[in-house]
Motif scaffolding. Structure first.
Motif, PDB file in Angstrom:
ATOM      1  N   LEU A  78      29.962  -5.009 -51.378  1.00 57.60           N
ATOM      2  CA  LEU A  78      29.527  -3.623 -51.484  1.00 57.60           C
ATOM      3  C   LEU A  78      29.107  -3.145 -50.099  1.00 57.60           C
ATOM      4  CD1 LEU A  78      27.421  -3.710 -54.776  1.00 57.60           C
ATOM      5  CD2 LEU A  78      29.775  -2.914 -54.465  1.00 57.60           C
ATOM      6  N   SER A  79      29.489  -1.947 -49.757  1.00 58.54           N
ATOM      7  CA  SER A  79      29.167  -1.391 -48.449  1.00 58.54           C
ATOM      8  C   SER A  79      27.669  -1.135 -48.342  1.00 58.54           C
ATOM      9  CB  SER A  79      29.924  -0.079 -48.235  1.00 58.54           C
ATOM     10  OG  SER A  79      29.464   0.563 -47.071  1.00 58.54           O
ATOM     11  N   PRO A  80      27.031  -1.601 -47.264  1.00 58.49           N
ATOM     12  CA  PRO A  80      25.599  -1.321 -47.100  1.00 58.49           C
ATOM     13  C   PRO A  80      25.336   0.167 -46.834  1.00 58.49           C
ATOM     14  CG  PRO A  80      26.441  -2.514 -45.200  1.00 58.49           C
ATOM     15  CD  PRO A  80      27.551  -2.442 -46.207  1.00 58.49           C
ATOM     16  N   ASP A  81      26.322   0.862 -46.281  1.00 60.75           N
ATOM     17  CA  ASP A  81      26.166   2.276 -45.957  1.00 60.75           C
ATOM     18  C   ASP A  81      26.570   3.197 -47.097  1.00 60.75           C
ATOM     19  OD1 ASP A  81      25.381   1.498 -43.371  1.00 60.75           O
ATOM     20  OD2 ASP A  81      27.472   1.422 -42.727  1.00 60.75           O
ATOM     21  N   GLU A  82      27.512   2.743 -47.926  1.00 59.17           N
ATOM     22  CA  GLU A  82      28.007   3.541 -49.048  1.00 59.17           C
ATOM     23  C   GLU A  82      28.022   2.662 -50.290  1.00 59.17           C
ATOM     24  OE1 GLU A  82      31.506   6.208 -48.075  1.00 59.17           O
ATOM     25  OE2 GLU A  82      31.669   4.684 -46.489  1.00 59.17           O
ATOM     26  N   PRO A  83      26.924   2.626 -51.065  1.00 57.68           N
ATOM     27  CA  PRO A  83      26.830   1.700 -52.186  1.00 57.68           C
ATOM     28  C   PRO A  83      27.881   1.896 -53.274  1.00 57.68           C
ATOM     29  CG  PRO A  83      24.842   3.049 -51.991  1.00 57.68           C
ATOM     30  CD  PRO A  83      25.721   3.399 -50.851  1.00 57.68           C
ATOM     31  N   MET A  84      28.551   3.034 -53.294  1.00 58.75           N
ATOM     32  CA  MET A  84      29.591   3.267 -54.292  1.00 58.75           C
ATOM     33  C   MET A  84      30.953   2.764 -53.810  1.00 58.75           C
ATOM     34  SD  MET A  84      27.933   4.741 -56.761  1.00 58.75           S
ATOM     35  CE  MET A  84      28.806   5.921 -57.732  1.00 58.75           C
ATOM     36  N   VAL A  85      30.961   2.118 -52.640  1.00 63.50           N
ATOM     37  CA  VAL A  85      32.201   1.618 -52.045  1.00 63.50           C
ATOM     38  C   VAL A  85      32.121   0.101 -51.908  1.00 63.50           C
ATOM     39  CG1 VAL A  85      33.650   1.633 -49.973  1.00 63.50           C
ATOM     40  CG2 VAL A  85      32.617   3.769 -50.786  1.00 63.50           C
ATOM     41  N   ALA A  86      33.185  -0.564 -52.322  1.00 59.65           N
ATOM     42  CA  ALA A  86      33.312  -2.011 -52.119  1.00 59.65           C
ATOM     43  C   ALA A  86      34.480  -2.242 -51.167  1.00 59.65           C
ATOM     44  CB  ALA A  86      33.564  -2.721 -53.438  1.00 59.65           C
ATOM     45  N   ASN A  87      34.332  -3.230 -50.314  1.00 57.60           N
ATOM     46  CA  ASN A  87      35.379  -3.589 -49.363  1.00 57.60           C
ATOM     47  C   ASN A  87      35.917  -4.968 -49.692  1.00 57.60           C
ATOM     48  OD1 ASN A  87      35.280  -1.321 -47.321  1.00 57.60           O
ATOM     49  ND2 ASN A  87      33.144  -1.939 -47.419  1.00 57.60           N
ATOM     50  N   ILE A  88      37.217  -5.116 -49.543  1.00 59.97           N
ATOM     51  CA  ILE A  88      37.875  -6.400 -49.784  1.00 59.97           C
ATOM     52  C   ILE A  88      38.284  -6.988 -48.441  1.00 59.97           C
ATOM     53  CG2 ILE A  88      39.976  -7.459 -50.704  1.00 59.97           C
ATOM     54  CD1 ILE A  88      39.616  -5.785 -53.172  1.00 59.97           C
ATOM     55  N   TYR A  89      37.942  -8.258 -48.267  1.00 61.91           N
ATOM     56  CA  TYR A  89      38.242  -9.001 -47.052  1.00 61.91           C
ATOM     57  C   TYR A  89      38.830 -10.359 -47.422  1.00 61.91           C
ATOM     58  CZ  TYR A  89      34.604  -5.854 -45.228  1.00 61.91           C
ATOM     59  OH  TYR A  89      33.851  -4.761 -44.897  1.00 61.91           O
ATOM     60  N   GLN A  90      39.439 -11.001 -46.446  1.00 59.52           N
ATOM     61  CA  GLN A  90      39.810 -12.419 -46.521  1.00 59.52           C
ATOM     62  C   GLN A  90      40.784 -12.745 -47.656  1.00 59.52           C
ATOM     63  OE1 GLN A  90      36.384 -15.033 -46.247  1.00 59.52           O
ATOM     64  NE2 GLN A  90      35.331 -13.652 -44.850  1.00 59.52           N
ATOM     65  N   MET A  91      41.543 -11.788 -48.116  1.00 59.14           N
ATOM     66  CA  MET A  91      42.496 -12.036 -49.209  1.00 59.14           C
ATOM     67  C   MET A  91      43.606 -12.947 -48.688  1.00 59.14           C
ATOM     68  SD  MET A  91      43.337 -10.982 -52.353  1.00 59.14           S
ATOM     69  CE  MET A  91      44.786 -10.826 -53.345  1.00 59.14           C
ATOM     70  N   TRP A  92      43.803 -14.081 -49.377  1.00 58.65           N
ATOM     71  CA  TRP A  92      44.827 -15.035 -48.938  1.00 58.65           C
ATOM     72  C   TRP A  92      45.177 -15.967 -50.087  1.00 58.65           C
ATOM     73  CZ3 TRP A  92      44.724 -20.457 -48.342  1.00 58.65           C
ATOM     74  CH2 TRP A  92      45.822 -20.993 -47.653  1.00 58.65           C
ATOM     75  N   VAL A  93      46.457 -16.327 -50.160  1.00 49.71           N
ATOM     76  CA  VAL A  93      46.947 -17.316 -51.120  1.00 49.71           C
ATOM     77  C   VAL A  93      47.757 -18.355 -50.355  1.00 49.71           C
ATOM     78  CG1 VAL A  93      48.447 -17.705 -53.122  1.00 49.71           C
ATOM     79  CG2 VAL A  93      46.976 -15.677 -53.041  1.00 49.71           C
TER      80      VAL A  93
END
Length: 170
Positions: A78-93
């Motif tokens: 969850l974004s610390p600046d915009e709590p209604m926004v989630a960010n996705i990182y590190q996606m890998w298979v």
């Protein structure tokens, strides 16, 4: 092959470290960070990263598993600046598990977690090219969210910001 998705537990920091480093080696052009930047981190830093994520309520690291073998990773925050926004990182298979639905399952679970946590929008960056990752995000309904930016300082590769609107506003 049956893929399952589960949260990464704090005591699994070694597994997280190993999968993260494997991802950076396998797909160096998919991440803002590099293997060289992360391989030297101490065990204490890896453990602290996982412990902080587990206790924050703002992060969710997920593993894709083929039986007992971890074959994929995604981190949702969850974004610390915009709590209604989630960010996705590190996606890998893992290459051996690509084409099994692991990426689709990881992304679906990350989005579900973000929505349950109150997010109304999920954001990510993906290398700007016709790749399986780009096609996956488009299939989930992600759309361009601004101009492409360099992957990292000195990189010729560009990253396309994308977002997905969640809930009744979609």
């Amino acid at each position: 092959m049956v893929i399952s998705i589960r949260p990464a537990e704090p005591n699994e920091w070694r597994t997280y470290r190993d999968v993260r480093l494997q991802a950076l080696l396998d797909s160096p052009n998919a991440f803002g960070s590099t293997y060289e930047a992360e391989v030297g981190r101490t065990d204490a830093l890896w453990a602290a990263r996982m412990a902080a994520a587990a206790s924050s309520g703002q992060d969710r690291a997920l593993f894709a598993c083929d039986g007992d073998r971890v074959c994929g990773l995604v981190w949702c925050k969850l974004s610390p600046d915009e709590p209604m926004v989630a960010n996705i990182y590190q996606m890998w298979v893992d290459p051996a598990s690509r084409g099994t639905g692991a990426g689709r399952a990881l992304l679906g679970e990350a989005i579900a977690w973000a929505e349950a946590a109150g997010a109304r929008r999920v954001c990510l960056g993906v290398t700007a090219a016709d790749t399986p990752a780009m096609r996956l995000y488009l299939a989930f309904g992600f759309r361009s969210a601004g101009s492409a930016e360099p992957l990292r300082e000195g990189s010729f590769l560009m990253v396309q910001p994308m977002s997905l609107t969640l809930g009744s506003a979609s």
